[in-house]
Design a protein around this motif. Structure first.
Motif, PDB file in Angstrom:
ATOM      1  N   LEU A 232       0.798  -1.226   0.000  1.00 14.26           N
ATOM      2  CA  LEU A 232       0.000   0.000   0.000  1.00 14.26           C
ATOM      3  C   LEU A 232       0.828   1.272   0.000  1.00 14.26           C
ATOM      4  CD1 LEU A 232      -3.164  -0.607   2.209  1.00 14.26           C
ATOM      5  CD2 LEU A 232      -3.061   0.022  -0.207  1.00 14.26           C
ATOM      6  N   TYR A 233       1.925   1.307   0.778  1.00 10.79           N
ATOM      7  CA  TYR A 233       2.671   2.566   0.812  1.00 10.79           C
ATOM      8  C   TYR A 233       3.344   2.871  -0.516  1.00 10.79           C
ATOM      9  CZ  TYR A 233       7.194   0.190   1.786  1.00 10.79           C
ATOM     10  OH  TYR A 233       8.339  -0.584   1.734  1.00 10.79           O
ATOM     11  N   LEU A 234       3.442   1.871  -1.406  1.00  9.52           N
ATOM     12  CA  LEU A 234       3.950   2.120  -2.756  1.00  9.52           C
ATOM     13  C   LEU A 234       2.853   2.615  -3.697  1.00  9.52           C
ATOM     14  CD1 LEU A 234       6.336  -0.942  -3.273  1.00  9.52           C
ATOM     15  CD2 LEU A 234       6.902   1.385  -2.528  1.00  9.52           C
ATOM     16  N   LEU A 235       1.612   2.620  -3.211  1.00 12.09           N
ATOM     17  CA  LEU A 235       0.483   3.107  -4.008  1.00 12.09           C
ATOM     18  C   LEU A 235      -0.149   4.360  -3.418  1.00 12.09           C
ATOM     19  CD1 LEU A 235      -1.265  -0.304  -4.742  1.00 12.09           C
ATOM     20  CD2 LEU A 235      -0.109   1.141  -6.416  1.00 12.09           C
ATOM     21  N   GLU A 242       6.649  10.830   2.471  1.00 11.84           N
ATOM     22  CA  GLU A 242       6.299  10.588   1.069  1.00 11.84           C
ATOM     23  C   GLU A 242       7.426   9.976   0.259  1.00 11.84           C
ATOM     24  OE1 GLU A 242       3.523  13.696   2.630  1.00 11.84           O
ATOM     25  OE2 GLU A 242       5.690  13.350   2.732  1.00 11.84           O
ATOM     26  N   GLU A 243       8.671  10.134   0.708  1.00 12.22           N
ATOM     27  CA  GLU A 243       9.796   9.618  -0.082  1.00 12.22           C
ATOM     28  C   GLU A 243       9.766   8.095  -0.191  1.00 12.22           C
ATOM     29  OE1 GLU A 243      11.504  10.084   4.151  1.00 12.22           O
ATOM     30  OE2 GLU A 243       9.955  10.988   2.869  1.00 12.22           O
ATOM     31  N   TYR A 244       9.096   7.411   0.729  1.00 10.48           N
ATOM     32  CA  TYR A 244       9.012   5.950   0.655  1.00 10.48           C
ATOM     33  C   TYR A 244       8.030   5.481  -0.423  1.00 10.48           C
ATOM     34  CZ  TYR A 244      11.686   5.904   4.959  1.00 10.48           C
ATOM     35  OH  TYR A 244      12.676   6.083   5.901  1.00 10.48           O
ATOM     36  N   SER A 245       7.300   6.415  -0.986  1.00  7.86           N
ATOM     37  CA  SER A 245       6.294   6.086  -2.000  1.00  7.86           C
ATOM     38  C   SER A 245       6.680   6.593  -3.379  1.00  7.86           C
ATOM     39  CB  SER A 245       4.943   6.686  -1.592  1.00  7.86           C
ATOM     40  OG  SER A 245       4.590   6.300  -0.296  1.00  7.86           O
ATOM     41  N   ALA A 246       7.957   6.868  -3.589  1.00  9.39           N
ATOM     42  CA  ALA A 246       8.401   7.393  -4.881  1.00  9.39           C
ATOM     43  C   ALA A 246       7.913   6.497  -6.017  1.00  9.39           C
ATOM     44  CB  ALA A 246       9.928   7.492  -4.909  1.00  9.39           C
ATOM     45  N   GLY A 247       7.336   7.113  -7.033  1.00  9.92           N
ATOM     46  CA  GLY A 247       6.843   6.366  -8.185  1.00  9.92           C
ATOM     47  C   GLY A 247       5.424   5.851  -8.028  1.00  9.92           C
ATOM     48  N   TYR A 248       4.709   6.295  -6.987  1.00  4.08           N
ATOM     49  CA  TYR A 248       3.374   5.730  -6.753  1.00  4.08           C
ATOM     50  C   TYR A 248       2.401   6.079  -7.872  1.00  4.08           C
ATOM     51  CZ  TYR A 248       1.126  10.096  -5.148  1.00  4.08           C
ATOM     52  OH  TYR A 248       0.573  11.348  -5.069  1.00  4.08           O
TER      53      TYR A 248
END
Length: 730
Positions: A232-235, A242-248
């Motif tokens: 989920l944190y990638l989406l 927010e940096e952990y979700s780069a490319g979401y």
């Protein structure tokens, strides 16, 4: 970056023992060359070994390998797990990164997030010295000539290359002719055969996880849903991190395209959600109120210290289903898999905020948050709540009461379906050994009384029921796309229908092949045979299927066996004259660890069960051999398909029997004669499987592990066997 910096900053090391020794190669650099030749460009291999491509080409020829093999780039993109496993005991991290052509961060992510990758590797990185090319001594040259002789003896030049290149099966997905049969269940869902378990959506433009041709074949076979991994944190970003979700955004766009494509074929896409997923340690420096206890090198997400994690979880699911409203639903997992909440592995006592919370509340509160988010955005989406490993405390006994307590706390919604492993809880007595079945199985046919009791309670309180089974293969044998035991599968489906299951989950990450036993969703084995063969041949095929099915009931099923024993790697797993001292890992390295292979089975019983299984399987093969004389030209393709699956399965099953006997003979007085017999048959099986694999790119492939072996690996086993035979004759 230095090797030490790579290790300390990004990559896990564990106990870092000395690597396994493989004395059948005179030098480690030759072993490295052998395993990677034709998989990775020679220029890259030369760069690792600090030599020239010409030197490596000459070295390959001296070993009996093609000096200029055709190299496909697919291994780095689609077979990187195979490369990692094959070089784990040969390369240090720095050189492994060179081989993969990856930054350290990507390897660290893969080891952490891709289906327990580091766990499968043993939670340790062998301490491999820097590998360098060096001219051979005269003694090494003599040993090299012996390897070349073995290669030429068993593998003619034309067999050294793939006739069916790796991953080529993906180019041959074709819709199947539809029968008039109707599915017996209101919905079904299967893992996409093309989807891995890493950052699937982030890399969908490189490796399509649900190609259109695969969807067409699924749809033609009555499949209504496919599922794949998501985090989920990638989406959906976590506010303030927010940096952990780069490319979401890219992932959401890819997800939207996949869902739209699925919809054109009447297939729904489901997301696997094991949440809230633990994050890297620096995250908790910023958000300490999210941090729970330590687990597997990180910290769990504490849902009882602050309301924020559950609030984000609900909002994230709502956001994804709002952004992609045509999603079919989600499969939720809340125990035992990846580090998530503080009690994911019954460790809540390690968290000061969770230690007094009832264990059922963790599961219910997380699922309730996700359900609210999902059904606020998409009321018709199905939520499959998987009761995998649900129990109040560690153990393997019945957990019906606990599961029912969880169900009582769940939202009551007609689109919430309790999903249970059908055979979990079966009481079996294979080989006279009492078992309470944990995990999924084809050899042991469900549903169990425990599953039926949970389903009855679910229906009583207004929840739906979905049965989880394996229809094509299982960890009992996942190196073939499907195990030809249709009578076991049909028996299971019939019993599930009588048990009143609404839907069926047809596979975990393994078993998604678009064919094989999927035909049984709307037919019996007899109907399937009659659709392909004339009556007399169809009757013989059914007789062979019955023999395979009855033989497979003798599988010594146990969770330790299915994850540690060598049947998924088969003849690829090398033999050792002296114990390696390494412990078998979960679908990673069987090594020579018989104690872990056999689980609760005594050594003699374990060996006897493999002998029974393979003897019965040979009976089925003999039926096919005799039936082949009845084959008509138009039946050749279907009959050859059955032969291939049956013979490939035998190679893996028989090899497990032989490896067991070899270790027993080695460790009980070093019985040279019995060891020699085992090695000779193992060598023959490696050669036989090599011939099958080079003609059929499906054999040895499994989505979450990539290829268990390459042609190089099977040729290596022949070299290994020849070396051991020479040693035993001294």
């Amino acid at each position: 970056m230095t090797e030490n910096a790579v290790k300390s900053e990004f990559l896990p090391v564990g106990s870092a023992p000395a690597p396994v020794k493989y004395p059948y190669f005179p030098t480690v650099w030759q072993h490295f060359l052998w395993r990677n030749w034709g998989l990775v460009p020679a220029e890259a291999l030369a760069g690792i070994l600090a030599c020239t491509p010409a030197e490596l080409s000459a070295a390959a020829a001296e070993l009996g390998l093609p000096p200029e093999p055709e190299v496909t780039g697919a291994w780095r993109e689609r077979g990187y797990l195979t490369l990692i496993r094959n070089n784990w005991h040969l390369l240090n991290y720095r050189q492994l990164l060179q081989l993969l052509d990856w930054p350290a961060e990507k390897l660290a992510y893969t080891l952490k997030e891709e289906d327990f990758c580091f766990y499968k590797l043993g939670q340790l990185k062998p301490d491999c010295p820097e590998l360098r090319y060096a001219p051979l001594t005269s003694e090494q040259q003599e040993a090299t000539r012996e390897i070349k002789a073995v290669t030429h003896r068993y593998f003619p030049a034309e067999t050294l290359v793939y006739a069916d290149r790796p991953f080529a099966f993906a180019d041959r997905y074709r819709p199947m002719p539809r029968r008039d049969g109707k599915s017996e269940f209101s919905f079904n869902v299967i893992h996409s055969y093309a989807a891995s378990c890493g950052d699937v959506l982030g890399e969908a433009d490189v490796s399509d996880p649900v190609p259109e041709s695969l969807l067409a074949q699924y749809a033609s076979m009555g499949i209504t849903g496919v599922w794949m991994h998501a985090i989920l944190y990638l989406l959906c970003p976590i506010p303030g991190a927010e940096e952990y979700s780069a490319g979401y955004r890219k992932r959401l766009d890819n997800l939207r395209k996949i869902v739209e494509r699925c919809g054109r074929y009447g297939v729904k896409l489901y997301l696997y959600l094991d949440e809230p997923r633990a994050l890297p340690l620096p995250f908790y420096d910023r958000k300490p109120h999210w941090g729970g206890r330590e687990a597997r090198g990180t910290r769990t997400v504490c849902i009882h210290h602050s309301p924020e994690p559950l609030q984000w979880l609900e909002a994230a699911v709502r956001s994804v289903f709002t952004e992609v409203p045509d999603l079919g639903g989600a499969l939720t997992v809340t125990m035992s898999e990846n580090p998530t909440h503080c009690n994911f592995d019954h460790g809540k006592s390690g968290c000061p905020y969770c230690r007094d919370i009832a264990p059922e509340r963790f599961i219910a509160e997380i699922n309730a948050a996700m359900e609210r988010g999902m059904h606020t955005a998409a009321p018709e989406a199905k939520m499959l709540i998987f009761d995998w490993a649900w129990r109040s405390a560690p153990g393997t006994g019945p957990a019906t009461d606990f599961k029912c307590r969880v169900l009582d706390l769940l939202p009551k919604n007609r689109n919430v379906f309790v999903t249970s492993v059908s055979e979990w809880g079966l009481h079996t007595r294979v080989g006279g050994v009492e078992q309470y079945v944990v995990d999924y199985s084809i050899s042991q046919v469900g549903p169990a009384a425990e599953a039926k009791s949970v389903w009855a309670h679910a229906r009583q309180i207004g929840l739906g029921v979905c049965a989880k089974l394996q229809i094509n293969n299982s960890w009992e044998l996942s190196a073939v796309p499907y195990i030809p035991v249709p009578y076991l599968v049909r028996e299971h489906l019939d019993q599930l229908k009588r048990a009143g299951a609404d839907g069926v989950m047809l596979s975990w990450t393994l078993g998604g092949f678009p064919g094989g036993n999927l035909e049984l969703l709307d037919s019996t084995p007899e109907e399937s045979a009659a659709a392909k063969f004339h009556p007399e041949l169809a009757a013989r095929v059914c007789a062979a299927w019955r023999a395979f099915s009855e033989a497979f009931r003798e599988f010594p099923f146990n969770m330790d066996v299915i994850y540690n024993a060598p049947m998924n790697f088969g003849p690829m797993n090398t033999l050792h004259l002296r114990p390696t001292g390494y412990k078998a890992t979960m679908i990673g390295f069987p090594y020579d660890d018989l104690a872990s292979w056999r689980g609760v089975y005594p050594e003699e019983v374990f060996a006897a069960q493999w002998e029974k299984l393979t003897a019965g399987w040979r009976d089925g093969l003999e039926i096919l051999r005799r039936a082949k004389t009845l084959m008509q030209p138009e039946e050749t393709a279907d009959f050859t398909e059955l032969e291939t699956m049956a013979q490939a399965a035998y190679c893996h099953l028989r090899s497990t029997c032989l490896q067991t006997e070899f270790v027993l003979a080695r460790d009980r007085g070093f019985d040279r004669e019995r060891m020699r017999e085992c090695v000779k048959e193992e060598l023959a099986l490696a050669v036989e499987l090599h011939g099958i694999v080079r003609k059929d790119s499906r054999i040895g492939f499994e989505a979450s592990n990539h290829y268990y072996y390459t042609l190089n690996d099977l040729r290596e086993k022949a070299v290994n066997c020849a070396y051991i035979l020479r040693q035993l004759e001294r």
